[in-house]
Structure formats: C-alpha cells, structure tokens
Design a protein around this motif. Structure first.
Motif, PDB file in Angstrom:
ATOM      1  N   VAL A   9       0.838  -1.203   0.000  1.00 11.05           N
ATOM      2  CA  VAL A   9       0.000   0.000   0.000  1.00 11.05           C
ATOM      3  C   VAL A   9       0.872   1.252   0.000  1.00 11.05           C
ATOM      4  N   LEU A  10       1.908   1.276   0.835  1.00 13.41           N
ATOM      5  CA  LEU A  10       2.796   2.428   0.899  1.00 13.41           C
ATOM      6  C   LEU A  10       3.548   2.616  -0.410  1.00 13.41           C
ATOM      7  N   PHE A  11       4.028   1.525  -0.978  1.00 13.09           N
ATOM      8  CA  PHE A  11       4.795   1.586  -2.221  1.00 13.09           C
ATOM      9  C   PHE A  11       3.956   2.175  -3.349  1.00 13.09           C
ATOM     10  N   ARG A  12       2.710   1.715  -3.453  1.00 14.19           N
ATOM     11  CA  ARG A  12       1.838   2.181  -4.532  1.00 14.19           C
ATOM     12  C   ARG A  12       1.325   3.592  -4.273  1.00 14.19           C
ATOM     13  N   THR A  13       0.974   3.883  -3.035  1.00 10.37           N
ATOM     14  CA  THR A  13       0.420   5.189  -2.712  1.00 10.37           C
ATOM     15  C   THR A  13       1.439   6.301  -2.925  1.00 10.37           C
TER      16      THR A  13
ATOM     17  N   PRO B 244      23.244  -0.971   9.126  1.00  6.66           N
ATOM     18  CA  PRO B 244      22.109  -0.045   9.190  1.00  6.66           C
ATOM     19  C   PRO B 244      21.020  -0.330   8.157  1.00  6.66           C
ATOM     20  N   ILE B 245      21.261  -1.265   7.257  1.00 14.76           N
ATOM     21  CA  ILE B 245      20.263  -1.570   6.239  1.00 14.76           C
ATOM     22  C   ILE B 245      20.249  -3.063   5.976  1.00 14.76           C
ATOM     23  N   MET B 246      19.028  -3.610   5.809  1.00 15.95           N
ATOM     24  CA  MET B 246      18.879  -5.032   5.553  1.00 15.95           C
ATOM     25  C   MET B 246      18.718  -5.351   4.067  1.00 15.95           C
ATOM     26  N   GLY B 247      18.161  -4.416   3.308  1.00 11.14           N
ATOM     27  CA  GLY B 247      17.953  -4.662   1.888  1.00 11.14           C
ATOM     28  C   GLY B 247      17.039  -3.628   1.269  1.00 11.14           C
ATOM     29  N   ILE B 248      16.743  -3.818  -0.007  1.00  8.50           N
ATOM     30  CA  ILE B 248      15.855  -2.931  -0.763  1.00  8.50           C
ATOM     31  C   ILE B 248      14.756  -3.780  -1.385  1.00  8.50           C
ATOM     32  N   LEU B 249      13.527  -3.274  -1.292  1.00  7.44           N
ATOM     33  CA  LEU B 249      12.412  -3.904  -1.990  1.00  7.44           C
ATOM     34  C   LEU B 249      12.020  -3.034  -3.174  1.00  7.44           C
ATOM     35  N   THR B 250      11.733  -3.698  -4.286  1.00  6.05           N
ATOM     36  CA  THR B 250      11.327  -3.008  -5.501  1.00  6.05           C
ATOM     37  C   THR B 250       9.983  -3.552  -5.954  1.00  6.05           C
ATOM     38  N   ARG B 251       9.518  -3.033  -7.075  1.00 10.52           N
ATOM     39  CA  ARG B 251       8.199  -3.402  -7.595  1.00 10.52           C
ATOM     40  C   ARG B 251       8.071  -4.907  -7.807  1.00 10.52           C
TER      41      ARG B 251
END
Length: 782
Positions: free
Chosen positions: A730-734, A753-760
C-alpha cells in the motif's frame, strides 16, 4: 593484482532491472571490492516488453524499468529550489498550465480531424456500395465494399507492423502501467503518434469491429509526452524552459492530462474524462492535478464544439451531425415502476456474466494470436487482412438473411432512409420497406450506436435481427482485438451491450415499461462495467453521452450489479492485458495472505546487499555498475570505526552522470557544497541518456575517488523490518516509489544499518509465492 581496477569490457548483465540488491562491504561474505554474490535474484520474472500492445504482435525489444516519481532530495536539488527566484517559480507554474492547455487543444484538433476523416471515408464507401445493391449488382457491391476495407486495413496494418508495433491496440493498459510507475518503452514517441492517427482512421473506416476511443487516449498521452520533452531524438527542442519538465513526475502529470483529454475527445465527456483518469488509469492523484486535467478536458470540449459549429450544414462533407451530445436520449421521460426491477436487474446480471465470459474467451484468443504473430511481420499482416475479409463478408452478406420490414406509419417520412444517415436503411428492400439489420451493420460504429439507442422505436428492430447483430459483433469483437492495427474496446462493447439490452426489453416486454432505447443504453453500460469493471467514471460518461439525468439511479444500479458479478469470475480486461504483456503492475489492494509475512523476511530471501561509501573509489563504482543492474544503491557513512549509518540512496543514472563528467578527487575526502555545484545542477542529473558501457576511464582515473554525498537522496523511504508486506505494498503504490529500504528494528555497532531494498517486482504476489511456497496454501484458504 595489477589488473584489479581496470575497466572490464563485458556488457551490462542481462538481469532484472527492478532488483535492487544491497550488501555491506564489511560483511564477511563480501568480496574485496564491495560486491558479493551476483547470481540471479530469487524473486524474478520476465523483464521484457514486447513491441506490441499485447505481448503478441512483436519481438522483445527492451528491459522494463521503473520510473523515478519520488523527489530525490540531494544537496543539488535542495540548492536548486532554494536558489529559484519568484519569477522562475511563476514560470514553472505557468508552463504547467500552458502545457495542459496545449495538450487539450491539440487532442481536440486531432480528434476532430480523425472524426471528420472516418465519417467521410466510411460514408462515401457505404453510399456507393448501397447504390450498387439497389442496381442489383450484388457481386460488384461486395467486391467494392471488401476491396476498400482491405485497402484501408492494409494501410493501418503495414504502418503498425513496420514503423511502430507498439501503436497497435488501444494503448490504455500501457498508460495504466506508466502511471503506476512502470516505464513502457517505445510507447509515447512521435512514430507512435503518427501511426496511431493514420492507423485508427484506416482501421475504423474499414468497418473492423473496433473503436477510436482507446487510440484517442493513447494519442493524448503521446502529445503530452512529446510536449513535455520538446519532441524526441533529432527533432527535440533545446528550449531552456523545458528543463522544468525533464523529470518523471511532471511528465506523469501531463500524460494523465493527455489520457483524460483522449477520453473527453472520444465521448465528448469532459467530467467523465477526468473521472476515467482518476478511477481507471492514474495510480497517484492530488487536487492540483484534478484542476489541470479538468482544464485540459474543458479545452477539448471547446475545440470539439468549434469544429461542430464550423461543419454544420454540410460544410465538412458527412461530418458535423449529432451535436456535442453523441447519443441524445433526453426526449424520453423515465418513470420507474416496481415491475421494472426484474428486467433492470437481469440486464445488470447479464452484463456481469457476459463481460466476464468475454474477458475469458478474449484471453484465450489473444494467446492463440501470440502463436501466429510470433512468426513475424508477414504473419501479423496476414492475420489482420484475414480478419478484414471475414468482417467484410459478414457485414455485407448478413443483411440479406433477414426479411424486409414494412415501414410503420408512426415512423413518418423517415422510413425508409436513403440518404447519408438514418435508422431505416432501405438497402435491398422495395419502396416502403427497410432492412433493420442493414441499419446497424452498414453504418459507422457511432451511427450504429445512435440507431440502436434511438427512443420511441420499440418495434424498429426484429428479435432475430438483434440476435444476429449480437452474435456477429461478439465473434468479430473477439477476433478483431489483437490484430496489428490501432483498436479500441469501448464502442464494440457498447454495441454488444446495447444489442442484448434491446433483446432483454423485447423478451420481457410484459414487465419492461422503460423505453427500449434506454434498455439499450443500460445494456451497454452493464457490459462495459462487466468487462472493464468501471463504475463512477462510466456512469458519468453515459450521462454525458445520453444527456438524460433521469437515467442516473438505474444506471448506477446496473453498473454496481454488473461489476460485482464480473469481479466474482475474473479481473478486468485491462488487467488481463497487463498480465499478458508481463508488465509489473501493482494492484491497489494487496492479497490478504501478505499480512502474514514481514518485509524483513522478504529482504532476507534476496541476495545480500551491495552498498557504497560516501567517498568511494572510482574503480569500485565502475565495477559495481558493470556487474549489477540495480538502479539504486544505499550509501553508508562511517563516522567512526565500527559504526555505520545510512546516509541515503544514490541512483544509477546519477553515478553514470558523475563518471561521464569525470568529477573525480585525487584523494579520499568530503567536498564542500560549492564544488559539486560548479559542475552539476539538478537538471543535469535528470538526464538518463547513456550507460556505463559508454564510459572509458584510464587506470589513473580508476584509482581516484568520488564524493557521493552531493548526489545522494538523504530522505529515502525506509520501513522497519517488522512491517507486513501488505502494508508495504500500500505504501509503495500510494507514494509511487521505486525503492523501499528495509532497516533493522534494533540498531547497534554490530548490526548493519540496512537489511535490503524492496522493488516493484519483489512486492508482486507471484514473486513472493515463488520465494515462499508455503504461502500458496494460505492464498487458497483466503
């Protein structure tokens, strides 16, 4: 090794450009140059877009990438906005409104010219064919009719097959994907615009079962894109003010205006056009965009009205009749009775059932066409021409299969119709008789719709003629959509729906007290809702089409029933096409089972992360770009030994821009603000031209350093690892994101400080199920 930092000559790897993996260079599993395992991602699907409208009319041409709708708040951007004067701000605001006006103006002009061309070409063809039939030269009439249709289809198909394969089809699914955040290559250029205009004139004039509405939406989007970019290629203007629109956000807003203008031009429905963009194509909306789209559609209506006034009294041949309201049924007073509830409900239920069935069968047909069109250009051309010949034979021969109907005295002098238009085509009938099926088949789609919507004519159409008309248009609708010509779905579905609406009124005439023409309107609305799953915008479009506000209650009732029934069986036709094309479209509503998995688990299923330092070695940046396809890289800062903090996210295009300008430092240090501003501006970084393969560096340059902090977006969207995937979708699309950074819940010296990146691609349902097969059972349960 001496060759450790030499640039490699290998091309960019064939991998998913949506997959933005990251890795901590201090992690023990990392390699010495800061890059870990570069194996193919776990969450992966086809990343190619075909050069056609349906993944079935062309070959693979390009990788699909996401669009950068997010504002990149780096130091250069902040300085650019701080340094803009009031005059420049006013220029920017004025240009946005001026562009919206130009989009509406040009869309209205082009739509009027397309309408004028189609009406005159089709009208002259029909008149000459009918004259041959009256002279009983039936074979001559057929060969003339089929020959003209063949030539028109040939022109449209050759243009699409040879010059612009992506101009085939409606273009609306690709616009939906673009506004959702997916870059659909080769969709909004100058070749697509020209081929769409000429091709839609040829295809619609040839009598094929398709409309110009979808192509008009695509034409509006092409105009918006070309205006915002000053053209393309060698013909691109270098006007200084256009730098304001050299970003994905403003181009998206203008394409939204273009899509609204296209719908308005197709149906002469300004409010419906705005609502269509809001409900059907646009993912992201705001009040300022609402005003600009309304301004664009208002401009379109003014232009259309001007052309209609100029073309009155035959000044433009056969174009100009009908006024601004396409299918005016305002002369009927609608009175509701309890007995009307049954037939109206039946119309809605049938609309949902038939719409879902139409989507299902069309899906199968398109897959079959995929096998045919995969054989090359000649196969595509042959398929389009074969459908044309079949269509011409059906439209010409079928009216001979029904008997002539005597004119009712109530019809007056309008029966039979022997001129350019009219409900009662004489065709092969003697004086005083008319052929009701010919009045529907031997007319343009707009005229046929106007005839079948006509009120006060409950006995005009025979039941067997309506069944034949429905059957032939269902068959033609299924086999025409998918060939290599510009085509729209709106009017074919309207004609099918209006036919079954009239049939329902005739079969239930004992209970149906509403005018049969209004049942045709309700049937058309119900089938469109059952197939396309639109409600609000469709309701307003039909009200503006028919100019009868008394239809509002039952139209809303029918649309809601049809959409509810259709949703129980399959998705909308546009969602089916998006799936066929493999476009990574994010739906507005996440799956219920997505609440059962956290984004941290999803990030852990991907390969480890690749990060860059705030001050990084040139060789490391080059090797990272050459060996990965990511479009965003987290940038880490190490204020003191053993402690890392997330500085932000830097884009691949920005790194390539720095390498191309060779903004290197001989020693490892942080630069001052003025140093980067001397060489770069936020406008420079908006350019996406060029790849890392275009950059050639010397060994001395490879040993130098780059300060990334002026180019790093210091405010990327970050979520904690415990957030559910459903909430992340929801956050990604909004927010129209391209990257979403996952950070650990607990911070500490030993925790990156970072675990990863999520994409479409990561947030799409089938990809998640591919990484977590056990969720498939929960999906079935839900």
């Amino acid at each position: 090794m001496e060759d450790e930092h030499r640039p490699t000559t290998a091309p960019e790897p064939e991998c998913d450009k949506h997959e933005d993996r990251v890795e901590d260079p201090e992690d023990p599993g990392s390699t010495g140059n800061g890059i870990s395992s570069l194996e193919q991602p776990l969450l992966k699907r086809s990343t190619t877009l075909t050069a056609s409208h349906l993944a079935l009319v062309g070959a693979k041409v390009s990788h699909i990438e996401s669009l950068d709708y997010e504002i990149i708040e780096n130091d250069l951007f902040k300085h650019d906005w701080r340094s803009r004067s009031n005059v420049e701000v006013l220029q920017y605001i004025f240009l946005k409104w001026a562009m919206a006006f130009l989009v509406g103006l040009l869309t209205g002009v082009i739509a009027s010219l397309i309408n004028l061309s189609i009406e005159n070409i089709s009208g002259l063809k029909m008149l000459h064919m009918v004259n041959l039939v009256r002279e009983k030269r039936y074979w001559a009439g057929f060969f003339y009719f089929a020959g003209v249709n063949f030539a028109l289809t040939f022109v449209a198909a050759v243009l699409c097959v040879v010059f612009a394969p992506t101009a085939a089809g409606p273009g609306i699914p690709e616009i939906k994907a673009y506004l959702n955040g997916v870059d659909t290559p080769n969709m909004f250029g100058f070749p697509q615009l020209i081929v769409k205009i000429i091709g839609s004139i040829g295809a619609v004039s040839s009598g094929l079962d398709l409309g110009k509405e979808g192509p008009l939406v695509h034409i509006g989007a092409c105009l918006a894109n070309l205006l915002s970019q000053g053209g393309e290629g060698r013909w691109r203007l270098k006007w200084r003010w256009l730098r304001y629109f050299n970003n994905d956000r403003d181009r998206r807003d203008l394409i939204t205006c273009g899509a609204s203008s296209g719908v308005c031009a197709a149906f002469r429905s300004p409010v419906g056009g705005v609502l269509f963009a809001l409900e059907e194509v646009a993912t992201w909306w705001r009040s300022a965009l609402l005003w600009r789209t309304f301004f664009s559609t208002a401009t379109v209506v003014v232009v259309l009205r001007g052309f209609i006034e100029v073309c009155r009294e035959g000044r433009c041949g056969m174009f100009g009749e009908g006024g601004l309201i396409l299918f005016d049924v305002s002369d009927v007073t609608v009175r509701y009775h309890v007995g009307d509830l049954l037939p109206v409900t039946l119309v809605g239920v049938l609309g949902g059932l038939l719409g879902a069935l139409y989507n299902h069968v069309l899906h199968k047909v398109l897959r079959l066409y995929n096998l045919i069109n995969a054989r090359g250009r000649m196969a595509k051309l042959a398929l389009a021409l074969a459908v044309c010949v079949f269509t011409s034979a059906g439209l010409y021969v079928l009216p001979f299969a029904v008997p002539c109907t005597p004119c009712d005295p109530a019809f007056g002098e309008a029966c039979p119709s022997t001129g350019k238009s009219g409900n009662f085509k004489q065709f092969n009938c003697p004086a005083g008789y008319y052929n009701d099926l010919a009045s529907l088949l031997h007319a343009t789609n707009v005229d046929a719709t106007r005839n079948i919507f006509s009120t006060g004519t409950s006995g005009e159409f025979r039941l067997d003629s309506l069944f034949i008309f429905l059957a032939i248009y269902v068959v033609l609708g299924l086999f025409t959509f998918g060939i290599a010509v510009p085509s729209g779905l709106f009017l074919p579905i309207i004609l099918m729906g209006s036919a079954y609406g009239r049939i329902t009124a005739l079969l239930l005439r004992r209970w149906a007290r509403i005018d049969h023409g209004l049942y045709a309107v309700l049937g058309a609305a119900a089938l469109m809702s059952g197939s396309m799953r639109m409600t609000v915008s469709l309701c307003v479009i039909f009200l503006e089409l028919t100019n009868n506000l008394l239809l509002l209650p039952i139209t809303m009732f029918v649309l809601l029933i049809a959409k509810t029934v259709g949703d129980a069986f399959n998705p909308s036709i546009y969602e089916i096409i998006l799936d066929l094309k493999g476009l990574p479209f994010l739906e507005p509503k996440p799956e219920p089972w997505m609440k059962d998995i956290a984004v941290g688990e999803l990030a852990a299923a991907k390969p480890r992360a690749v990060t860059l330092q705030v001050v990084e070695k040139v060789s490391t940046v080059v090797e990272t770009l050459r060996n990965t396809c990511h479009n965003g890289f987290p940038v880490l800062d190490r204020p003191r030994p053993g402690v890392s903090e997330l500085h932000g996210l830097v884009l691949r295009s920005h790194l390539v821009a720095v390498l191309r300008k060779r903004w290197f430092l001989p020693e490892k240090r942080r630069t001052e603000e003025w140093e980067a501003r001397e060489r770069f501006s936020s406008t420079d970084l908006a350019e996406k031209a060029g790849t890392i393969d275009d950059v050639e560096l010397t060994p001395e340059e490879m040993d130098m350093y780059i300060d990334l902090h002026p180019f790093t977006n210091t405010t990327p969207y970050t979520v904690v690892e415990t957030m559910s995937v459903a909430k992340a979708v929801v956050l990604f699309r909004t927010c129209a994101l391209r990257h979403m950074l996952i950070i650990p819940k607990f911070q500490g010296p030993e925790i990156p400080p970072i675990m990863g990146i999520l994409t479409r691609q990561d947030l799409r349902g089938h990809n998640i199920l591919g990484a977590f097969p056990h969720l498939a059972n929960k999906k079935k349960t839900h």
